[in-house]
Design a protein around this motif. Structure first.
Motif, mmCIF file in Angstrom:
data_model
loop_
_atom_site.group_PDB
_atom_site.id
_atom_site.type_symbol
_atom_site.label_atom_id
_atom_site.label_comp_id
_atom_site.label_asym_id
_atom_site.label_seq_id
_atom_site.Cartn_x
_atom_site.Cartn_y
_atom_site.Cartn_z
ATOM 1 N N VAL A 1 0.835 -1.202 0.000
ATOM 2 C CA VAL A 1 0.000 0.000 0.000
ATOM 3 C C VAL A 1 0.874 1.258 0.000
ATOM 4 N N GLY A 2 1.963 1.204 0.770
ATOM 5 C CA GLY A 2 2.858 2.361 0.912
ATOM 6 C C GLY A 2 2.717 2.958 2.293
ATOM 7 N N GLU A 3 3.847 3.053 3.012
ATOM 8 C CA GLU A 3 3.804 3.600 4.369
ATOM 9 C C GLU A 3 3.256 5.017 4.395
ATOM 10 N N ASP A 4 3.583 5.812 3.359
ATOM 11 C CA ASP A 4 3.108 7.199 3.333
ATOM 12 C C ASP A 4 1.593 7.261 3.164
ATOM 13 N N VAL A 5 1.042 6.346 2.370
ATOM 14 C CA VAL A 5 -0.413 6.318 2.152
ATOM 15 C C VAL A 5 -1.134 5.881 3.432
ATOM 16 N N ILE A 6 -0.578 4.853 4.100
ATOM 17 C CA ILE A 6 -1.182 4.375 5.345
ATOM 18 C C ILE A 6 -1.110 5.462 6.417
ATOM 19 N N ALA A 7 0.031 6.152 6.500
ATOM 20 C CA ALA A 7 0.191 7.225 7.482
ATOM 21 C C ALA A 7 -0.803 8.351 7.230
ATOM 22 N N ASP A 8 -1.033 8.681 5.967
ATOM 23 C CA ASP A 8 -1.987 9.733 5.606
ATOM 24 C C ASP A 8 -3.395 9.330 6.043
ATOM 25 N N TYR A 9 -3.759 8.062 5.814
ATOM 26 C CA TYR A 9 -5.077 7.576 6.230
ATOM 27 C C TYR A 9 -5.184 7.557 7.756
ATOM 28 N N LEU A 10 -4.095 7.212 8.432
ATOM 29 C CA LEU A 10 -4.086 7.212 9.887
ATOM 30 C C LEU A 10 -4.335 8.623 10.426
ATOM 31 N N LEU A 11 -3.645 9.602 9.859
ATOM 32 C CA LEU A 11 -3.827 10.995 10.302
ATOM 33 C C LEU A 11 -5.267 11.441 10.081
ATOM 34 N N TYR A 12 -5.810 11.116 8.923
ATOM 35 C CA TYR A 12 -7.219 11.444 8.627
ATOM 36 C C TYR A 12 -8.152 10.805 9.652
ATOM 37 N N THR A 13 -7.884 9.533 10.003
ATOM 38 C CA THR A 13 -8.737 8.799 10.942
ATOM 39 C C THR A 13 -8.662 9.402 12.342
ATOM 40 N N LEU B 1 3.816 18.892 18.073
ATOM 41 C CA LEU B 1 3.166 19.778 17.115
ATOM 42 C C LEU B 1 2.499 20.923 17.863
ATOM 43 N N GLN B 2 2.269 22.018 17.202
ATOM 44 C CA GLN B 2 1.598 23.158 17.817
ATOM 45 C C GLN B 2 0.096 22.922 17.922
ATOM 46 N N GLU B 3 -0.468 22.209 16.942
ATOM 47 C CA GLU B 3 -1.906 21.982 16.877
ATOM 48 C C GLU B 3 -2.173 20.806 15.933
ATOM 49 N N PRO B 4 -3.394 20.257 15.945
ATOM 50 C CA PRO B 4 -3.720 19.193 14.987
ATOM 51 C C PRO B 4 -3.538 19.678 13.552
ATOM 52 N N SER B 5 -3.184 18.747 12.697
ATOM 53 C CA SER B 5 -2.927 19.109 11.297
ATOM 54 C C SER B 5 -3.468 18.019 10.379
ATOM 55 N N ASP B 6 -3.915 18.416 9.197
ATOM 56 C CA ASP B 6 -4.330 17.431 8.206
ATOM 57 C C ASP B 6 -3.301 17.328 7.073
ATOM 58 N N ASN B 7 -2.140 17.932 7.294
ATOM 59 C CA ASN B 7 -1.056 17.900 6.310
ATOM 60 C C ASN B 7 -0.061 16.813 6.714
ATOM 61 N N ILE B 8 -0.106 15.680 6.047
ATOM 62 C CA ILE B 8 0.733 14.545 6.455
ATOM 63 C C ILE B 8 2.214 14.855 6.280
ATOM 64 N N GLN B 9 2.584 15.641 5.286
ATOM 65 C CA GLN B 9 3.996 15.978 5.095
ATOM 66 C C GLN B 9 4.513 16.796 6.273
ATOM 67 N N HIS B 10 3.698 17.719 6.761
ATOM 68 C CA HIS B 10 4.084 18.535 7.918
ATOM 69 C C HIS B 10 4.238 17.650 9.159
ATOM 70 N N VAL B 11 3.286 16.743 9.368
ATOM 71 C CA VAL B 11 3.334 15.866 10.542
ATOM 72 C C VAL B 11 4.546 14.946 10.472
ATOM 73 N N LEU B 12 4.798 14.348 9.315
ATOM 74 C CA LEU B 12 5.944 13.438 9.180
ATOM 75 C C LEU B 12 7.265 14.189 9.344
ATOM 76 N N LYS B 13 7.296 15.428 8.906
ATOM 77 C CA LYS B 13 8.516 16.226 9.085
ATOM 78 C C LYS B 13 8.791 16.447 10.565
ATOM 79 N N ARG B 14 7.736 16.759 11.333
ATOM 80 C CA ARG B 14 7.897 16.959 12.769
ATOM 81 C C ARG B 14 8.323 15.665 13.456
ATOM 82 N N ILE B 15 7.746 14.534 13.017
ATOM 83 C CA ILE B 15 8.109 13.241 13.603
ATOM 84 C C ILE B 15 9.576 12.937 13.341
ATOM 85 N N SER B 16 10.017 13.166 12.109
ATOM 86 C CA SER B 16 11.406 12.856 11.748
ATOM 87 C C SER B 16 12.390 13.727 12.529
ATOM 88 N N VAL B 17 12.027 14.985 12.745
ATOM 89 C CA VAL B 17 12.904 15.880 13.507
ATOM 90 C C VAL B 17 12.960 15.453 14.967
#
Length: 288
Positions: free
Chosen positions: A199-211, A226-242
């Motif tokens: 499926v792709g980890e990025d696709v699953i992560a995006d669906y997880l964030l949506y859920t 994070l400062q607040e909830p976000s629906d931008n998976i790239q922003h969330v993954l960037k924060r996780i990686s940092v």
């Protein structure tokens, strides 16, 4: 899949009861319709495993939906728990379910024979090991793992109880040949029933964030700074990686030469996000 189904059908005549194991977070989604022919041939118990990861605040609604679908015997379990009181109920439930059913060619056999079926990675082998731990005080007989597809074939009989004498057949997980909808497919992938790379980890992560956002579960915000909830998976993954140090060094080609830069490792971040969900670290959830 075809080989597994063929083995199951060949063994069903020697079985008193079929134990279908499914993930408690998706009690209705993804159950293999091909199993219905097998289930109709023998008494049936649906075990909804991983209850520790599921939001069961509306348990009666789930049971009512199961009954509407023709499933009257349901047991919730947490088979990885060292001692699960619900697992202790399985043997008495099976005895009650089969007592008024004809045993056909098994009439002379004094032992009870069960078959475990289900889609991949829902805890079929864990259930067998939990039954042995509970009833026989013995170690595991079936290999378990966090990835789908650990059990490869229908195994020989495994004893799971002495009084009454009860044996159980472990079977490989079998997905439906055609998943009913994209939504169902994503639920199965999120729960680890479908291999991540398909499926792709990025696709699953995006669906997880949506859920998580849809259900109002925002524990990820504090967990990953994070400062607040976000629906931008790239922003969330960037924060996780940092936060987790999941970065990688690459070379950027410019007009003045190659410059080393550090960029987020989005794949590793997505994997951590998904794994946190599957471990229950983001909260209990009901996806159906």
């Amino acid at each position: 899949m075809a080989k597994g189904l063929k083995q199951m059908n060949a063994s069903i005549k020697n079985v008193d009861c079929v134990i279908e194991v499914h993930d408690a977070r998706i009690p209705s989604s993804g159950r293999n319709p091909i199993f219905q022919r097998t289930l109709n041939a023998r008494p049936h118990l649906l075990v909804l495993n991983k209850m520790d990861l599921a939001d069961l605040s509306n348990k009666q609604r789930i049971l009512k939906k199961m009954e509407e679908d023709g499933v009257r015997n349901v047991l919730f379990t947490d088979c990885l728990k060292q001692v699960d009181s619900n697992v202790k109920k399985l043997v008495p439930m099976v005895q009650e379910i089969i007592k008024d059913n004809p045993r056909f060619n098994r009439e002379e056999n004094r032992d009870i024979s069960l078959m475990v079926i289900g889609v991949p990675n829902v805890g079929k082998s864990s259930l067998i090991n939990s039954l042995r731990r509970t009833n026989l005080k013995k170690g595991r007989a079936s290999q378990v793992g966090g990835e789908p597809g650990v059990t490869r074939s229908v195994l020989t009989k495994i004893q799971v109880c002495a009084r009454p004498l009860m044996y159980l057949l472990d079977t490989p997980g079998v997905l439906p040949p055609r998943i009913e909808s994209l939504e169902t497919g994503m639920k199965l992938a999120l729960c680890g029933t479908i291999r991540d790379h398909l499926v792709g980890e990025d696709v699953i992560a995006d669906y997880l964030l949506y859920t998580l956002n849809r259900l109002g579960m925002f524990s990820y915000v504090e967990r990953y700074d994070l400062q607040e909830p976000s629906d931008n998976i790239q922003h969330v993954l960037k924060r996780i990686s940092v936060k987790l140090g999941k970065t990688q060094r690459v070379k950027a080609f410019t007009g003045v030469g190659n410059i080393p830069v550090v960029i987020p490792n989005y794949t590793e971040a997505a994997y951590d996000f998904i794994r946190a969900f599957r471990r229950g670290e983001l909260g209990q959830v009901m996806l159906d």
